[in-house]
Design a protein around this motif. Structure first.
Motif: not given
Length: 725
Positions: A125, A130, A134-135, A140, A273, A281, A283, A525
């Motif tokens: 992560l 990420t 934060s998740l 998820t 993702e 986003r 990423h 991050g």
């Protein structure tokens, strides 16, 4: 009329249904982005060292089981064990229970395979930019390949006796259902969560299932992978009894001397993702899963015997799902177990699918088991992560232990197992494409089609005022002005902080370092842990030295509840150019200033000049005062974007109006109007006149109450607004 109304309602519903059907059809073919990776394999503690091992053509095989694991001497004497070689991880017992919030007893009873997956989930992560915290509560998914025979439970029972089974943690620590569930529980992930056991193909099947869940909209992010550790001698006893292991401890895939595989340990996880979400986003994308398929041998030559026909079908099904043709695929990472029967069947299947190729367009075939052994349930991840690295580097490393091609290999034509490093070229009109195969001894087969990330999808992320990453790649950033960047680093304890500073210093020492990217990753991050250091850097060439200098310094620790910050906003002193240093350099500052300038209409150009040109006199008091307000407003926006939240806002003169706007007492548009009204009487006055006049914003009185637009609380008279009240 009633008929027309019914027709109108029918057409509305039909339109909605058609739109939804189109969305579902598009989602069914949605490519899946690999946005994060983490792994441990023998001789490789992370993804970078894994690529080093592969590209340097090294073998991770050891002659003996590491000390402290288990003793194979009895197996050799009494149970027919004919090899003690294997590719082992250096340490499977060390684990930071405090960091993961586990009690000592729970940690003791937890299978080391579960512990390893928790570490790798955190790392994967982070690699995805990420932070795991934060998740929490997010959609998820967690899909983990795991195939075990209660090794760790048996180790504990044999060491401590049968009374250990009375401990509740033993069941949780060894249950296969808990393997994925523990990750979801610990990180508070709410998407589809399941453990997959199809033996050797478990982790690749888990990736396939994760991609399907993302396409169906069951989750927005997914963590998928697999793990295997050898902890009990029965693994060797049973494998030798079935003649699966190579007597000399070498996996000789596609070689005439192939006689079995070598036991390997490892684990790998990828963060997945939907590609459209990853691009939106901003990423970073390591690679793209274009399509995948899973099938079963059914009744073949035997339960554990592979089926050539089933392998052909699963590869073709994956190609169909990906929308590619066999001649567009440049590389396949084979299951490649190194058994005479398995190698012959797999090469035959590859020839059936890819055989009609020209010598100028051969299919290169890799076999990672020759480097790190057969990692059982993690074998698919060893192959997938290797394949992603092959695509990122545009080159495939050689297979090891290949001296004489087998008869099947010689007859495979342009299906060529790699004997030397090969640069790979994409077919015309498509990105570089590769396939990954993984076949379980239970008959379940999986194949993935993986594409190199397009440059636009692989771009780096930069912050914007709203916190969403900006649609900007590193190449686009090259022409932007640069300024100081804050590089915060944190860890769970001082030793880990020193290690992290050291590792970061090494990572940013290269000439290609983009300071803004590094700063964004560290700020957005990474989780904010207890022990912290921060470095401010302007020049990428000196940032490594600054981080190294910070290593021996004592760590800072956050205050309980965080510090209360006050923001004091001053009145104008008549000077211009307050925004020259930050406008065009800091994205958040620039965006906030532009929003104000856009609201000014015809006076915007004059105010912009006053904001940016320190040597140019302002056209008027109105121009100077508006520029001063915008400078304060934009500076507060830039600070807000970086995290600080003032508990107290106070100001004098123009700063008083700025504080009121920031507290929500007035809107930015009204604040600009107030500034203009305040300054207009001053136009045409000389300095002597101005010295005799004091103009302030009228104070709030009980007859004119002011309410905070943020909290709704009544604000007392005065120039300070407590935004925590």
């Amino acid at each position: 009329m009633a008929g027309e109304e019914r027709l109108r309602e029918y057409l509305k519903k039909a339109t909605v249904d058609l739109t939804e059907a189109r969305r579902r059809l598009a989602a069914a073919d949605e490519p899946i982005a690999v946005v994060g990776m983490a792994c441990r394999f023998a001789g490789a503690g992370d993804v970078n060292s894994y690529w080093d091992l592969l590209s340097e053509g090294r073998s991770a095989v050891l002659d003996e089981v590491p000390g402290g694991r288990f003793d194979l001497s009895e197996g050799v004497r009494e149970h027919g064990v004919y090899t003690t070689r294997g590719a082992f991880l250096a340490d499977v017992t060390g684990w930071d229970a405090r960091f993961f919030g586990s009690s000592p007893q729970e940690a003791l009873r937890m299978d080391p395979q579960q512990r390893l997956l928790m570490e790798l989930t955190w790392e994967a992560l982070e690699d995805a930019g990420t932070p795991a915290p934060s998740l929490a509560g997010s959609r998820t998914g967690v899909l983990v390949g795991f195939s075990d025979i209660m090794q760790y439970g048996r180790v504990q029972i044999e060491a401590e006796g049968t009374t250990v089974v009375t401990e509740p943690y033993l069941g949780q620590g060894g249950s296969s259902s808990v393997v994925a569930g523990r990750l979801a529980y610990h990180f508070d992930l709410r998407g589809p969560t399941l453990t997959v056991d199809t033996a050797c193909s478990s982790s690749l099947v888990a990736v396939h299932q994760a991609g399907s869940a993302l396409r169906r909209g069951e989750c927005d992010l997914a963590v998928a992978g697999g793990v295997f550790l050898a902890m009990h001698p029965d693994m060797y006893i049973n494998a030798c009894a079935a003649s699966m292991l190579s007597p000399d401890g070498l996996c000789k895939t596609f070689d005439a001397r192939a006689d079995g595989y070598v036991m390997g340990e490892g684990a790998g996880l990828v963060v997945l993702e939907r590609l459209s979400d990853a691009v939106r986003r901003r990423h970073r994308v390591h690679a793209v899963l274009r399509g995948s398929a899973v099938n079963q041998d059914g009744r073949s030559n035997g339960l554990t015997a592979p089926s050539r026909g089933a392998q052909v079908e699963v590869i073709r099904a994956a190609h169909a799902a990906a929308g590619v043709s066999p001649d567009q695929v440049s590389y396949v990472e084979a299951h490649g177990s190194g058994t005479p029967l398995g190698d012959a069947i797999e090469l035959g299947a590859l020839t059936d699918v890819f055989g009609r190729r020209s010598p100028e367009n051969p299919l290169h075939v890799g076999a990672v088991k020759t480097n790190v052994g057969h990692t059982q349930a993690a074998a698919g991840m060893a192959g997938l992560i290797k394949t992603v690295l092959v695509l990122k580097n545009g080159a495939a490393p050689p297979n090891l232990n290949f001296t004489e091609p087998s008869e099947t290999t010689r007859g495979a034509g342009d299906i060529r197992p790699l004997t030397i490093r090969r640069d790979l070229a994409a077919a015309r009109g498509v990105p570089l494409l590769a396939g990954v195969s993984s076949f379980g001894w239970c008959g379940t087969n999986a194949h993935l089609v993986v594409a190199a990330a397009e440059p636009t999808a692989a771009g780096t992320a930069l912050p914007t005022l709203t916190g969403e990453p900006a649609a900007t790649t590193s190449e686009e950033n090259a022409d932007l002005p640069t300024g100081p960047e804050l590089l915060p680093v944190s860890a769970a304890d001082p030793a880990a902080l020193r290690e992290r500073l050291s590792g970061l210093a090494a990572a940013v020492a290269g000439p290609d370092t983009v300071l803004a990217d590094v700063a964004h990753t560290l700020q957005q991050g990474r989780a904010e842990l207890e022990h912290r250091r921060a470095v401010v850097a302007v020049d990428p060439s000196v940032v490594a030295g600054a981080l190294t200098t910070a290593i021996p310094l004592p760590a800072a620790r956050p205050m309980a509840g965080g510090p209360r910050i006050g923001l004091l906003l001053p009145d104008t002193d008549g000077r211009t150019g307050a925004g020259a240093a930050l406008y065009g350099v800091d994205p958040a500052y620039t965006e906030a200033a532009d929003a104000c300038l856009d609201a000014l209409g015809g006076t915007a150009d004059a105010v912009r000049a006053a904001l940016l040109a320190p040597t140019a006199p302002a056209e008027s008091a109105v121009t100077a005062h508006l520029a001063h307000f915008i400078a304060g407003w934009a500076l507060a926006a830039a600070l807000h974007h970086r995290g600080p939240r003032p508990a107290l806002l106070t100001g004098r003169g123009i700063g008083e109006i700025t504080a009121a706007a920031l507290a929500g007492v007035v809107t930015p548009a009204d604040a600009l109007a107030l500034v203009e009204l305040r300054a207009r009487p001053l136009d045409g006055w000389n300095d002597a006149d101005l010295e005799a006049v004091v103009v302030t914003l009228p104070r709030a009185t009980p007859h004119t109450p002011l309410l905070c637009g943020v909290t709704g609380d009544l604000l007392e008279g005065g120039c300070a607004a407590d935004v925590d009240r």
